[in-house]
Design an enzyme around this catalytic site. Structure first.
Site, PDB file in Angstrom:
ATOM      1  N   ASP A   9       0.858  -1.188   0.000  1.00 57.83           N
ATOM      2  CA  ASP A   9       0.000   0.000   0.000  1.00 57.83           C
ATOM      3  C   ASP A   9       0.893   1.236   0.000  1.00 57.83           C
ATOM      4  OD1 ASP A   9      -1.870   1.992   0.405  1.00 57.83           O
ATOM      5  OD2 ASP A   9      -2.996   0.858   1.908  1.00 57.83           O
TER       6      ASP A   9
ATOM      7  N   ARG B 197      -0.225   4.355  -0.248  1.00 59.48           N
ATOM      8  CA  ARG B 197      -1.026   5.572  -0.051  1.00 59.48           C
ATOM      9  C   ARG B 197      -0.581   6.399   1.142  1.00 59.48           C
ATOM     10  NH1 ARG B 197      -6.865   3.117  -0.101  1.00 59.48           N
ATOM     11  NH2 ARG B 197      -5.657   1.459   0.876  1.00 59.48           N
TER      12      ARG B 197
HETATM   13  N1  LIG Z   1      -2.701  -2.324  -6.255  1.00 59.86           N
HETATM   14  C1  LIG Z   1      -3.964  -2.699  -6.228  1.00 59.86           C
HETATM   15  N2  LIG Z   1      -4.890  -1.778  -5.910  1.00 59.86           N
HETATM   16  C2  LIG Z   1      -6.174  -2.177  -5.861  1.00 59.86           C
HETATM   17  C3  LIG Z   1      -6.578  -3.482  -6.150  1.00 59.86           C
HETATM   18  N3  LIG Z   1      -7.925  -3.544  -6.017  1.00 59.86           N
HETATM   19  C4  LIG Z   1      -8.341  -2.315  -5.662  1.00 59.86           C
HETATM   20  N4  LIG Z   1      -7.290  -1.485  -5.554  1.00 59.86           N
HETATM   21  C5  LIG Z   1      -7.226  -0.098  -5.138  1.00 59.86           C
HETATM   22  O1  LIG Z   1      -7.385  -0.085  -3.740  1.00 59.86           O
HETATM   23  C6  LIG Z   1      -7.888   1.158  -3.347  1.00 59.86           C
HETATM   24  C7  LIG Z   1      -9.028   0.892  -2.361  1.00 59.86           C
HETATM   25  O2  LIG Z   1      -8.427   0.308  -1.286  1.00 59.86           O
HETATM   26  P1  LIG Z   1      -9.177  -0.646  -0.262  1.00 59.86           P
HETATM   27  O3  LIG Z   1      -8.094  -1.389   0.432  1.00 59.86           O
HETATM   28  O4  LIG Z   1     -10.279  -1.383  -0.938  1.00 59.86           O
HETATM   29  O5  LIG Z   1      -9.887   0.239   0.666  1.00 59.86           O
HETATM   30  P2  LIG Z   1      -9.272   1.044   1.772  1.00 59.86           P
HETATM   31  O6  LIG Z   1      -9.643   2.387   1.327  1.00 59.86           O
HETATM   32  O7  LIG Z   1      -7.842   0.832   2.031  1.00 59.86           O
HETATM   33  O8  LIG Z   1      -9.949   0.475   3.041  1.00 59.86           O
HETATM   34  P3  LIG Z   1     -11.428   0.696   3.486  1.00 59.86           P
HETATM   35  O9  LIG Z   1     -11.473   2.081   4.027  1.00 59.86           O
HETATM   36  O10 LIG Z   1     -11.691  -0.326   4.509  1.00 59.86           O
HETATM   37  O11 LIG Z   1     -12.285   0.508   2.263  1.00 59.86           O
HETATM   38  C8  LIG Z   1      -8.290   1.896  -4.609  1.00 59.86           C
HETATM   39  O12 LIG Z   1      -7.285   2.852  -4.913  1.00 59.86           O
HETATM   40  C9  LIG Z   1      -8.280   0.795  -5.672  1.00 59.86           C
HETATM   41  O13 LIG Z   1      -7.928   1.271  -6.951  1.00 59.86           O
HETATM   42  C10 LIG Z   1      -5.579  -4.437  -6.500  1.00 59.86           C
HETATM   43  O14 LIG Z   1      -5.822  -5.606  -6.735  1.00 59.86           O
HETATM   44  N5  LIG Z   1      -4.302  -3.978  -6.514  1.00 59.86           N
END
Ligand SMILES: Nc1nc2c(ncn2[C@@H]2O[C@H](COP(=O)(O)OP(=O)(O)OP(=O)(O)O)[C@@H](O)[C@H]2O)c(=O)[nH]1
Length: 350
Positions: A260, A262
């Site tokens: 991650d 972010r």
């Molecule tokens: N690298 C990668 N990114 C993904 C994948 N699937 C979804 N995403 C990205 O993951 C992000 C969303 O993250 P999540 O982990 O679903 O949600 P979160 O925001 O971290 O957690 P919550 O607040 O609980 O929903 C978005 O930017 C999506 O584009 C994947 O398989 N790989």
């Protein structure tokens, strides 16, 4: 072949989390009234321990994931400006009313001094206003203010003043409301626009707006951090790796990214700009809570985002086993705070 060597290296590398086990903060809890229409969990603040699911939370992953030397590159090190958000500045450039199927929201478009992306705040409720939008700007006239959205109430054809409301209570901001529901959402083109069934992102966005509208006020902060920060191109590469059998975490590592990438500095500055220092956060992600709290925002309650098909252990109407596997990996490898339905405990993590 290098491909197989890397695969082997990733899968055989143990995740050492033992050193992080003792550094958990002491729990402090705050209870607030459970909002109607929202399924909430226990309320808590400043508690890694409380938000952590065993030893595998995302924070731990972010700091301790051992990337095999074979694929270690400088891109695994966060840029230095990610370590301190004091220098981050945001300004709401423009705001406009957006009627939606879940109610009338105001879309706030922000610019910032960190990147050139148009991060957004989707605001519900007249009591939530942007300081930077409302501030007067040099040499602007009333029409300038109206065009950039710095007006009160609702616009009417022919209106020439920015501060005339159409009957809304001008004192609405003094009405006591519970801390707002906030969703800090990362962009997912595939899930939100193409309605991909690989993830639950589109469903989460819709559900967040629905819950916020039911509550009467709140915000979705929409961050342009596609693919957990790796961008759409690499997310699509990661999907190809997932089709080969790698899970979402390992696919990122294979592409030389952390699981991650972010950062929530811009989000916390947007919350500051909207005068939201105490919030109820819609998330299952402990790392997100921790980063927000580290930046000085008080998360008084975590409101879980339970996937529709995982609610009540539903076994039917699944949009597909791929999203089940994706969610299961997020629980098991990224520490997301969700209970895996019993019927899925046996499935492989792909
Ligand atoms: N690298 C990668 N990114 C993904 C994948 N699937 C979804 N995403 C990205 O993951 C992000 C969303 O993250 P999540 O982990 O679903 O949600 P979160 O925001 O971290 O957690 P919550 O607040 O609980 O929903 C978005 O930017 C999506 O584009 C994947 O398989 N790989």
């Amino acid at each position: 072949m290098g491909f197989h060597n890397t695969e082997e290296a990733i899968f055989t590398q143990p995740l050492d989390v033992s050193t992080y086990n003792t550094s958990l903060k002491t729990e402090t809890s705050t209870t607030i009234t459970k909002p109607s229409n929202v399924t909430s969990t226990k309320c808590s603040t400043s508690s890694k321990k409380n938000f952590t699911n065993g030893l595998t939370n995302n924070h731990i992953l972010r700091h301790s994931f051992r990337t095999p030397d074979a694929i270690k590159t400088p891109s695994n090190t966060p840029p230095t400006f990610f370590k301190n958000n004091n220098s981050v500045k945001v300004e709401c450039q423009v705001r406009a009313r957006i009627p939606t199927s879940t109610g009338e929201f105001f879309l706030h478009l922000y610019r910032n001094n960190r990147d050139n992306k148009e991060h957004l705040a989707v605001v519900y409720g007249d009591n939530i206003r942007s300081n930077s939008l409302d501030a007067s700007r040099p040499e602007e006239n009333e029409m300038d203010r109206i065009i950039r959205g710095a007006y009160k109430g609702r616009l009417k054809p022919g209106q020439i003043k920015s501060d005339i409301s159409d009957g809304d209570d001008p004192n609405i901001s003094s009405i006591q409301l519970p801390p707002p529901l906030v969703r800090i959402h990362s962009e997912c083109f595939t899930g939100e626009t193409v309605h991909s069934a690989r993830c639950d992102c589109g469903e989460q966005l819709d559900e967040a707006m629905r819950l916020i509208q039911l509550e009467g006020h709140g915000v979705v902060i929409y961050l342009r951090q596609e693919g957990r920060g790796i961008g759409l191109a690499d997310k699509l590469r990661a999907y190809n790796l997932q089709d080969l059998g790698y899970d979402t975490v390992t696919a990122n590592l294979f592409l030389k990214h952390p699981p991650d990438l972010r950062n929530y500095d811009v989000a916390t500055k947007i919350l500051d700009d909207l005068n939201l220092s105490t919030i109820r956060l819609l998330t299952n992600n402990p790392d997100k809570i921790e980063q927000i709290e580290e930046a000085g925002i008080k998360v008084i309650e975590r409101v879980p985002m339970i996937p529709i098909t995982w609610q009540n252990n539903l076994d039917s109407n699944r949009i597909g086993k791929e999203v089940d596997q994706y969610l299961k990996v997020k629980v098991e490898r990224m520490g997301h705070l969700l209970s895996i339905p019993e019927t899925l405990l046996h499935i492989d993590n792909i």
